[in-house]
Design an enzyme around this catalytic site. Structure first.
Site, PDB file in Angstrom:
ATOM      1  N   THR A   1     -38.161  15.935 -52.066  1.00 44.32           N
ATOM      2  CA  THR A   1     -39.227  15.655 -53.039  1.00 44.32           C
ATOM      3  C   THR A   1     -38.846  14.565 -54.029  1.00 44.32           C
ATOM      4  O   THR A   1     -39.668  13.726 -54.413  1.00 44.32           O
ATOM      5  CB  THR A   1     -39.530  16.949 -53.830  1.00 44.32           C
ATOM      6  OG1 THR A   1     -40.043  17.908 -52.915  1.00 44.32           O
ATOM      7  CG2 THR A   1     -40.525  16.728 -54.937  1.00 44.32           C
TER       8      THR A   1
ATOM      9  N   SER B   1     -36.469  18.364 -46.231  1.00 46.83           N
ATOM     10  CA  SER B   1     -35.261  19.061 -45.777  1.00 46.83           C
ATOM     11  C   SER B   1     -35.552  20.298 -44.949  1.00 46.83           C
ATOM     12  O   SER B   1     -34.638  20.871 -44.359  1.00 46.83           O
ATOM     13  CB  SER B   1     -34.358  19.398 -46.959  1.00 46.83           C
ATOM     14  OG  SER B   1     -34.846  20.513 -47.663  1.00 46.83           O
ATOM     15  N   SER B   2     -36.818  20.705 -44.866  1.00 45.88           N
ATOM     16  CA  SER B   2     -37.141  21.815 -43.963  1.00 45.88           C
ATOM     17  C   SER B   2     -36.894  21.400 -42.511  1.00 45.88           C
ATOM     18  O   SER B   2     -36.816  22.253 -41.624  1.00 45.88           O
ATOM     19  CB  SER B   2     -38.594  22.256 -44.161  1.00 45.88           C
ATOM     20  OG  SER B   2     -39.448  21.151 -44.020  1.00 45.88           O
TER      21      SER B   2
ATOM     22  N   THR C   1     -34.903  20.443 -51.660  1.00 45.10           N
ATOM     23  CA  THR C   1     -34.403  21.728 -52.147  1.00 45.10           C
ATOM     24  C   THR C   1     -34.481  22.849 -51.101  1.00 45.10           C
ATOM     25  O   THR C   1     -33.727  23.817 -51.189  1.00 45.10           O
ATOM     26  CB  THR C   1     -35.181  22.182 -53.402  1.00 45.10           C
ATOM     27  OG1 THR C   1     -36.562  22.308 -53.065  1.00 45.10           O
ATOM     28  CG2 THR C   1     -35.013  21.206 -54.546  1.00 45.10           C
TER      29      THR C   1
ATOM     30  N   THR D   1     -25.524  41.796 -46.511  1.00 45.88           N
ATOM     31  CA  THR D   1     -26.627  42.532 -47.126  1.00 45.88           C
ATOM     32  C   THR D   1     -27.816  41.595 -47.352  1.00 45.88           C
ATOM     33  O   THR D   1     -27.633  40.417 -47.679  1.00 45.88           O
ATOM     34  CB  THR D   1     -26.228  43.177 -48.462  1.00 45.88           C
ATOM     35  OG1 THR D   1     -27.392  43.799 -49.021  1.00 45.88           O
ATOM     36  CG2 THR D   1     -25.650  42.178 -49.462  1.00 45.88           C
ATOM     37  N   GLN D   2     -29.006  42.140 -47.162  1.00 39.62           N
ATOM     38  CA  GLN D   2     -30.205  41.323 -47.427  1.00 39.62           C
ATOM     39  C   GLN D   2     -30.585  41.370 -48.912  1.00 39.62           C
ATOM     40  O   GLN D   2     -31.549  40.731 -49.329  1.00 39.62           O
ATOM     41  CB  GLN D   2     -31.376  41.760 -46.554  1.00 39.62           C
ATOM     42  CG  GLN D   2     -31.747  43.213 -46.677  1.00 39.62           C
ATOM     43  CD  GLN D   2     -32.833  43.596 -45.672  1.00 39.62           C
ATOM     44  OE1 GLN D   2     -33.987  43.694 -46.038  1.00 39.62           O
ATOM     45  NE2 GLN D   2     -32.458  43.811 -44.431  1.00 39.62           N
TER      46      GLN D   2
HETATM   47  N1  ASP Z   1     -39.927  20.415 -49.031  1.00 39.78           N
HETATM   48  C1  ASP Z   1     -39.058  19.670 -49.928  1.00 39.78           C
HETATM   49  C2  ASP Z   1     -37.733  19.458 -49.222  1.00 39.78           C
HETATM   50  O1  ASP Z   1     -36.963  20.369 -49.125  1.00 39.78           O
HETATM   51  C3  ASP Z   1     -38.896  20.409 -51.197  1.00 39.78           C
HETATM   52  C4  ASP Z   1     -38.047  19.737 -52.233  1.00 39.78           C
HETATM   53  O2  ASP Z   1     -37.370  18.778 -52.023  1.00 39.78           O
HETATM   54  O3  ASP Z   1     -38.075  20.246 -53.381  1.00 39.78           O
HETATM   55  O4  ASP Z   1     -37.465  18.383 -48.772  1.00 39.78           O
END
Ligand code: ASP
Length: 333
Positions: free
Chosen positions: A13, A55-56, A86, A266-267
């Protein structure tokens, strides 16, 4: 002369801009904005990756690129800043913590919840703090700088997608707090020792992440564990408890017999697996599952992946799995 820092910009982001489709990474945007951080005391070079990603979409090949870029430039710079989305930042921080062995320089990962082009972006302070941390020559670990705190990379978790306080390390102390003055918690920093080495990942490694829930999941995990993989992380309840479900236990036993480690984690966000605290923790342990103590799932995935990429005898792999390697877990005395 100031500190020499290498910035590796992978996406997220923080560097996104407005496009007709909505926010998306825009090549060249972030490097132009970062010029303002150059100063007499901070001199940095920046490598913008050709494919800036959300990053997903992170894959083992992206991690290998980060590992090899840091290894290639390790001796030429005093510290490293990685700019990252993130969503999977805690996974990348964990992978780097295990793959960059005997680190004797700071590797700091950061990003933001709002892009730098947003008037209220948190990216500016996150970057400023990341640069500060990257200039600390006695910081010898992979860390995550976010919302005015510095966290151990292999202890960090994304805990909030709705506020600036995106990350926490529920089972480990904070390494620094950035206020009007900076409170460096040096007493809890790791001490670097040995010769730096970078472990590339085997991109064929397949680790099974198994989140236990009441219902049919336990049995289906049993058959997955009987199949082909390089290890599993089983996220059990509470202090490591699970139902004594026959198919699940047979799967754990089959994987263990084939030297494919099954880590019991552990979860719960905070706390640890403690085999024997409850009788319900015994069947998994007796089937061969290994306690992951208070390791995060992100760190466990990273540790299993890095270990599966190394050529180690099964006993040596198991010994490394059960010891605290990069500050990722506390082992009860
Ligand atoms: N979907 C974004 C990523 O992980 C979210 C972010 O960067 O805050 O690339």
């Amino acid at each position: 002369m100031g500190q020499r820092i290498l910035v590796l910009y992978s996406g997220g982001t923080i560097g996104m801009g407005h496009t007709p489709q909505g926010l998306a990474p825009v090549a060249g945007l972030l490097p132009g904005l970062l010029v303002r951080f150059q100063s007499e005391v901070l001199d940095f070079d920046l490598i913008e990756y050709p494919q800036l990603i959300d990053s997903s979409a992170i894959a083992l090949s992206d991690w290998n690129r980060l590992i090899s870029d840091i290894a290639k430039h390790y001796h030429a710079y005093d510290g490293f800043v990685i700019i990252h989305g993130t969503d999977t930042m805690a996974y990348t921080a964990s992978v780097l913590a295990f793959a960059l062995q005997n680190l004797a320089k700071p590797v700091v990962i950061t990003g933001s919840q709002l892009p730098l082009v947003h008037p209220r972006s948190d990216g500016w302070s996150n970057l400023a703090d990341a640069f500060e941390a990257a200039c600390q020559s006695d910081l010898h670990e992979v860390v995550l700088a976010f919302d005015r705190v510095l966290l151990r990379g292999c202890r960090a978790r994304k805990v909030d997608a709705a506020s600036f306080s995106g990350f926490a390390s529920p089972n480990a102390p904070t390494l620094a707090r950035f206020g009007i003055t900076i409170d460096w918690q040096r007493s809890v920093w790791r001490k670097g020792a040995g010769v730096f080495a970078a472990q590339q990942l085997d991109e064929q490694v397949k680790i099974l992440p198994l989140l236990l829930m009441p219902g049919a999941a336990a049995a289906s995990f049993g058959s997955l564990l009987q199949g082909e993989h390089h290890g599993a992380l089983l996220m059990s309840y509470g202090n490591g408890n699970a139902p004594a479900e026959r198919v699940l236990l047979e799967g754990v036993a089959s994987a263990s017999r084939r030297n494919l480690p099954v880590l019991n984690l552990t979860q719960v966000m905070k706390g640890a697996v403690a085999v024997g605290a409850y009788a319900a923790s015994q069947p998994l342990a007796q089937a061969g599952a290994l306690p992951g103590f208070d390791m995060t799932p992100e760190a466990a995935l990273a540790k299993l992946t890095v270990l599966a990429s190394m050529s180690l005898a099964p006993e040596a792999r198991q010994a490394r799995l059960l010891c605290d390697w990069a500050g990722e877990m506390s082992i009860p005395a």
